[in-house]
Design a protein around this motif. Structure first.
Motif, short mmCIF file in Angstrom:
data_model
loop_
_atom_site.label_atom_id
_atom_site.label_comp_id
_atom_site.label_asym_id
_atom_site.label_seq_id
_atom_site.Cartn_x
_atom_site.Cartn_y
_atom_site.Cartn_z
N ILE A 83 0.85 -1.20 0.00
CA ILE A 83 0.00 0.00 0.00
C ILE A 83 0.89 1.24 0.00
N GLY A 84 1.94 1.22 0.83
CA GLY A 84 2.88 2.33 0.87
C GLY A 84 3.58 2.53 -0.46
N LEU A 85 3.98 1.43 -1.09
CA LEU A 85 4.61 1.53 -2.41
C LEU A 85 3.65 2.14 -3.43
N ALA A 86 2.40 1.74 -3.38
CA ALA A 86 1.39 2.29 -4.29
C ALA A 86 1.24 3.79 -4.08
N GLN A 87 1.22 4.21 -2.83
CA GLN A 87 1.12 5.64 -2.52
C GLN A 87 2.34 6.40 -3.04
N THR A 88 3.50 5.76 -2.96
CA THR A 88 4.74 6.37 -3.47
C THR A 88 4.67 6.53 -4.99
N LYS A 89 4.21 5.47 -5.66
CA LYS A 89 4.09 5.53 -7.13
C LYS A 89 3.08 6.60 -7.56
N PHE A 90 1.98 6.67 -6.81
CA PHE A 90 0.96 7.66 -7.14
C PHE A 90 1.50 9.08 -6.94
N ALA A 91 2.26 9.29 -5.87
CA ALA A 91 2.85 10.61 -5.61
C ALA A 91 3.85 10.98 -6.71
N ALA A 92 4.46 9.97 -7.32
CA ALA A 92 5.41 10.21 -8.41
C ALA A 92 4.70 10.36 -9.75
#
Length: 321
Positions: free
Chosen positions: A275-284
């Motif tokens: 979930i954290g990785l997904a949030q990171t990708k979305f922020a990028a």
């Protein structure tokens, strides 16, 4: 107890010589009183232990029942009052819980008073009575300082920090957490303080300080904490990196946690890390990669069977859609 019984037997069945009969009877009655008092004290101590055990096991109904029995035998028994108050508080009975907790103060001095004020503060805090909570913690911390009790001085500072954080007075929270950190005695307490400081600095937008303290927290948790504590510290580290817009560091942190979770059988934290990785990708700006990670996380969460985890994944997906 055996010595008392033996002495009592000796006095009752030894033929009086120089000792007057009334003196023998007087001493016998005193010994009978002492014997009875010790038996009652032992019974109350056992009941107090049973009450605490029921609380720890979440059996609140039993805890209230045992506390009631204790207070029937001794209406001013401090352990019974505290156990009853805590049990009622856990049941959400705020007004009812406050009565025995406040009554416990009539028997309290020194360390006992520190604990009573602290528990009253916790009751107020849980019920969003912030001013009352702070006032109780203040009384507890003042007594702790008088007693030179660093442990409970630190605990009270942290509890006061939580109240201020809940009201978004982050500067006041920070001051309390900094004071608490100075009194941390071991790696576990230092890790706790570092995490509190990191989260508070992050809330204040002071990202460099937040990162500094969360890195320290991870080091302490890896050294002395549980696997869960280390995983939670890593999750917070990733969140802080995202808030600081250090997305590469965030991705590195979450990826490392995925690997750690897989190696240690922690599927729950593997999902959280994804979930954290997904949030990171979305922020990028990579929404497609974020959605793919969340879909996989959703499948994995179904194998865990944790409702809170599934709800978190679904919420993250809903935000993307």
């Amino acid at each position: 107890m055996r010595d008392i019984a033996f002495t009592l037997s000796t006095l009752l069945f030894t033929k009086p010589t120089t000792m007057k009969l009334e003196n023998i009877l007087s001493k016998s009655l005193i010994l009978l009183f002492i014997l009875s008092f010790n038996v009652n004290s032992a019974e109350l101590a056992a009941q107090s232990a049973a009450c605490t055990q029921a609380l720890n096991q979440g059996n609140l109904v039993k805890a209230v029942e045992v506390a009631t029995e204790i207070l029937k035998a001794d209406a001013k028994n401090r352990d019974g009052l505290l156990c009853q108050g805590r049990a009622l508080a856990s049941q959400g009975k705020y007004a009812e819980a406050l009565i025995p907790l406040e009554n416990s103060l009539s028997q309290a001095a020194g360390f006992d008073a520190i604990i009573s004020h602290l528990l009253i503060g916790n009751l107020h805090k849980d019920n969003k009575k912030n001013a009352e909570a702070l006032a109780s913690y203040e009384k507890s911390i003042n007594l702790a300082k008088q007693e030179k009790n660093d442990k409970f001085t630190r605990i009270n500072h942290n509890l006061m920090g939580e109240v201020y954080a809940n009201t978004q007075d982050f500067n006041a929270a920070l001051n309390n957490y900094l004071a608490g950190e100075k009194l941390a005695y071991n790696d576990n307490e230092r890790a706790d303080s570092y995490e509190r400081l990191a989260t508070t600095y992050s809330s204040l937008g002071k990202h460099n300080e937040a990162i500094e303290f969360q890195v320290k927290a991870i080091i302490m948790q890896k050294k002395s904490g549980t696997l869960d504590q280390y995983a939670n510290a890593s999750l917070e580290m990733g969140r802080i990196y995202i808030a600081a817009k250090e997305l590469q560091n965030a991705e590195r942190t979450y990826t490392k946690l995925v690997q750690f979770s897989q190696e240690n059988g922690g599927t729950y934290y593997e999902v959280k890390a994804n979930i954290g990785l997904a949030q990171t990708k979305f922020a990028a700006g990579d929404a497609a990669a974020a959605k793919s990670l969340l879909i996989n996380a959703q499948k994995l969460s179904n194998t865990v069977g944790a409702e809170d985890l599934t709800a978190e994944v679904n919420m993250a997906l809903a935000k993307l859609n």
